[in-house]
Design a protein around this motif. Structure first.
Motif: not given
Length: 76
Positions: A21-45
C-alpha cells in the motif's frame, strides 16, 4: 468524539500489506503506520483519495465516527 481509522481492516479485506500500500499510494511507511494505528491528527484528502482508489473502497470504509459518550456507557 473520535474518528477511528479502520485502515487495517480494509487492508486485510484486500489482502494488501503495508509495504504494498505504501508503494502504491506513495506514502512513507512511517506515515502509513501513524494513520493505521490511529495516531494521525489529520489526513489530506489527496492521501485519502489515493488510499481509497488503491483499496477500491469509500472513505467511510476507512474512517468511522465514534461518540465518546457511547464508549463510556459501554465501559460501565
Amino acid at each position: 468524539m473520535s474518528i477511528v481509522v479502520n485502515l487495517d481492516v480494509m487492508m486485510a479485506k484486500r489482502k494488501m500489506s503495508m509495504t504494498e500500500l505504501s508503494h502504491k499510494v506513495d506514502i512513507t511507511m512511517a506515515n502509513l503506520s501513524i494513520l493505521k494505528n490511529n495516531k494521525a491528527k489529520a489526513v489530506r484528502f489527496s492521501t485519502l483519495e489515493a488510499i481509497c482508489k488503491t483499496l477500491d473502497c469509500q472513505p467511510g470504509d476507512i474512517l468511522e465516527y465514534v461518540n465518546d459518550e457511547d464508549n463510556k456507557k459501554k465501559d460501565l
